[in-house]
Design an enzyme around this catalytic site. Structure first.
Site, PDB file in Angstrom:
ATOM      1  N   GLY A  14      19.935  58.742  32.426  1.00 52.48           N
ATOM      2  CA  GLY A  14      21.346  59.018  32.161  1.00 52.48           C
ATOM      3  C   GLY A  14      22.165  58.911  33.440  1.00 52.48           C
ATOM      4  O   GLY A  14      21.722  59.363  34.488  1.00 52.48           O
ATOM      5  N   ILE A 144      22.585  64.906  36.199  1.00 50.15           N
ATOM      6  CA  ILE A 144      23.507  66.029  35.982  1.00 50.15           C
ATOM      7  C   ILE A 144      22.721  67.257  35.530  1.00 50.15           C
ATOM      8  O   ILE A 144      23.188  68.371  35.652  1.00 50.15           O
ATOM      9  CB  ILE A 144      24.596  65.706  34.927  1.00 50.15           C
ATOM     10  N   ASP A 145      21.501  67.040  35.007  1.00 46.12           N
ATOM     11  CA  ASP A 145      20.713  68.160  34.467  1.00 46.12           C
ATOM     12  C   ASP A 145      20.210  69.104  35.571  1.00 46.12           C
ATOM     13  O   ASP A 145      19.879  70.252  35.303  1.00 46.12           O
ATOM     14  CB  ASP A 145      19.499  67.639  33.681  1.00 46.12           C
ATOM     15  N   MET A 189      25.671  69.213  28.239  1.00 47.68           N
ATOM     16  CA  MET A 189      24.383  68.505  28.333  1.00 47.68           C
ATOM     17  C   MET A 189      23.389  69.227  29.250  1.00 47.68           C
ATOM     18  O   MET A 189      23.761  70.155  29.977  1.00 47.68           O
ATOM     19  CB  MET A 189      24.602  67.095  28.868  1.00 47.68           C
TER      20      MET A 189
HETATM   21  O1  F6P Z   1      19.372  62.494  31.573  1.00 50.32           O
HETATM   22  C1  F6P Z   1      20.538  63.195  31.604  1.00 50.32           C
HETATM   23  C2  F6P Z   1      21.237  63.310  30.271  1.00 50.32           C
HETATM   24  O2  F6P Z   1      22.599  63.164  30.535  1.00 50.32           O
HETATM   25  C3  F6P Z   1      20.945  64.600  29.497  1.00 50.32           C
HETATM   26  O3  F6P Z   1      21.708  65.671  29.919  1.00 50.32           O
HETATM   27  C4  F6P Z   1      21.244  64.193  28.074  1.00 50.32           C
HETATM   28  O4  F6P Z   1      20.566  64.987  27.142  1.00 50.32           O
HETATM   29  C5  F6P Z   1      20.718  62.794  28.061  1.00 50.32           C
HETATM   30  O5  F6P Z   1      20.877  62.290  29.376  1.00 50.32           O
HETATM   31  C6  F6P Z   1      21.418  61.883  27.091  1.00 50.32           C
HETATM   32  O6  F6P Z   1      20.799  60.662  27.142  1.00 50.32           O
HETATM   33  P1  F6P Z   1      21.363  59.308  26.564  1.00 50.32           P
HETATM   34  O7  F6P Z   1      22.541  58.916  27.384  1.00 50.32           O
HETATM   35  O8  F6P Z   1      20.216  58.369  26.748  1.00 50.32           O
HETATM   36  O9  F6P Z   1      21.734  59.574  25.145  1.00 50.32           O
END
Ligand code: F6P
Length: 407
Positions: A14, A144-145, A189
């Site tokens: 992400g 960001i997590d 998130m």
């Molecule tokens: O990996 C970080 C993140 O932003 C998480 O916080 C979120 O759950 C996930 O990616 C969402 O992933 P995607 O953009 O693949 O739907």
């Protein structure tokens, strides 16, 4: 690394508002250390396998473009969620990757990503050692997590935290305009870690008392009990704001909201709809006005509100990643070692990739309030320095300017 060898860099997982600042750091570091060609893989390792490779000199050739890149959210090179198989001699996928790397005369591969991306660095460096390849593999963290182990924090978290705290403070203002009872759920998130949701507490200051409750994935939610707590609070005040993590679970460890059967390549369940679920149930149970706000991708794309601390650190960790590779390191991730909170100071070091790949770091229980519905001073002391400072804006026709690698 022999001087004639080139560098290739990729971004994965992400995106964040700071991941491109790390890319700017990698590119600048490569130029500083005399690496002639700096290539970018489009869409991470998946794009590399399809030989989707660009020459970064084509677009990152000026100081102005580097500054724009630092202020551009999302992954400039594109991203992927691609899990490499177990490294085994003769495996076709690895053979292909190393053939492509040899073809472009690559001496160092830098991968900017989270815990899944560090799995890629771990596997590539393991395969390199199996076939006695001299290519170096360096991991640069981002997410960001904020859920990577070893490092004090991850680039991208500070900017997202600044955006979350600011947005929560604005939502709290808007939540009490009407003279009626209401509960607003703001979904944030972070998957199984509540760091970013906890950052909503940074909104609580002398101007603002919200959010009233913070629901974290680290604490199993007793839904019935929480509705009672809300009911009691509504007797005290009209308008309540709840920051809720997308990944909250019930007391049996099941996600409150889960997109049935939908998983990514790393087996992560795709989450969304938690705020909607909570708003509906509270409306039914308590009969008050409710609202669900899913901040969604805005929280990782909010480059108009970057933390300068975050952007500077993201750049430096990318730059020093290249330095580590030049000095002969491989199979490592760069990380922040916090030396002091006030004044804030972190030092950039490197660690064995095996300590990081596929491991998630949660908020320590001692940083969460006793009732489980908020965080304490320890979290605030930790998070506050990371959101400090603002970058000067580069604006065109009234909106922020970005740079794109897409032609
Ligand atoms: O990996 C970080 C993140 O932003 C998480 O916080 C979120 O759950 C996930 O990616 C969402 O992933 P995607 O953009 O693949 O739907």
């Amino acid at each position: 690394m022999e001087e004639k060898k080139n560098l290739i860099v990729g971004q994965s997982g992400g995106p964040t508002a700071a991941i491109n600042s790390s890319l700017a750091g990698v590119y600048s570091g490569a130029k500083h250390y005399g690496i002639k060609k700096v290539y970018g893989m489009r869409h991470g390792i998946e794009g590399l396998l399809a030989e989707k490779i660009i020459d970064l000199d084509d677009t990152l050739d000026s100081t102005f473009n580097i500054e724009l890149l630092k202020r551009t959210p999302s992954s400039y090179l594109g991203s992927c969620r691609y899990k490499l198989p177990k490294p085994e001699a003769g495996n076709e996928i690895y053979k292909k990757i190393f053939e492509i790397l040899e073809k472009y005369n690559i001496g160092m591969l830098v991968y900017i990503g989270g815990n899944d991306s560090m799995d890629t660095i771990q596997k590539l460096s393991e395969y390199a050692s199996m076939i006695s390849s001299s290519i170096r593999f360096i991991g640069v963290p981002k997410t960001i997590d904020n859920d990577l182990p070893v490092t004090d924090h991850t680039p991208g978290f500070g900017s997202a935290a600044k955006y979350i705290a600011t947005s929560i403070s604005e939502i709290v203002r808007d939540s009490n305009v009407y003279d009626l009872k209401s509960v607003t759920f703001v979904e944030i998130m972070g998957r199984n870690a509540g760091w970013l949701t906890a950052a909503s507490a940074l909104a609580q200051n002398k101007f603002n008392d919200g959010p009233d409750f913070i629901l974290l994935p680290e604490i199993g939610l007793d839904l019935k009990g929480f509705i009672k707590v809300l009911d009691n609070k509504l007797a005290e005040k009209n308008n309540i704001v709840v920051a809720v993590s997308e990944g909250i679970k019930d007391q049996n460890g099941n996600y409150i909201s889960e997109d049935e059967g939908n998983v990514d390549a790393f087996g992560h369940k795709m989450l969304s709809g938690t705020s909607d679920f909570m708003a509906k149930i509270v409306k039914t149970e308590l009969g008050v006005k409710t609202r669900a706000i899913e901040i969604n991708t805005l929280q990782r794309a909010a480059a108009h509100l970057q933390s300068k601390t975050d952007i500077d650190e993201a750049f430096n960790i990318g730059f020093l990643g290249v330095k580590a590779g030049i000095e002969g390191e491989t199979g490592v991730m760069m990380y922040f070692d916090r030396v002091s909170d006030a004044p804030y100071l972190s030092i950039i070091r490197k660690c064995d990739i095996n300590l990081v790949a596929n491991i998630e770091k949660e908020i320590p229980r001692g940083w969460i309030s006793e009732d489980g519905f908020g965080v304490n001073e320890k979290f605030i002391e930790y998070a506050k320095p990371l959101i400090m400072g603002e970058l000067s804006n580069i604006v065109c026709d009234g909106i922020q300017s970005h740079i794109s690698s897409l032609k």
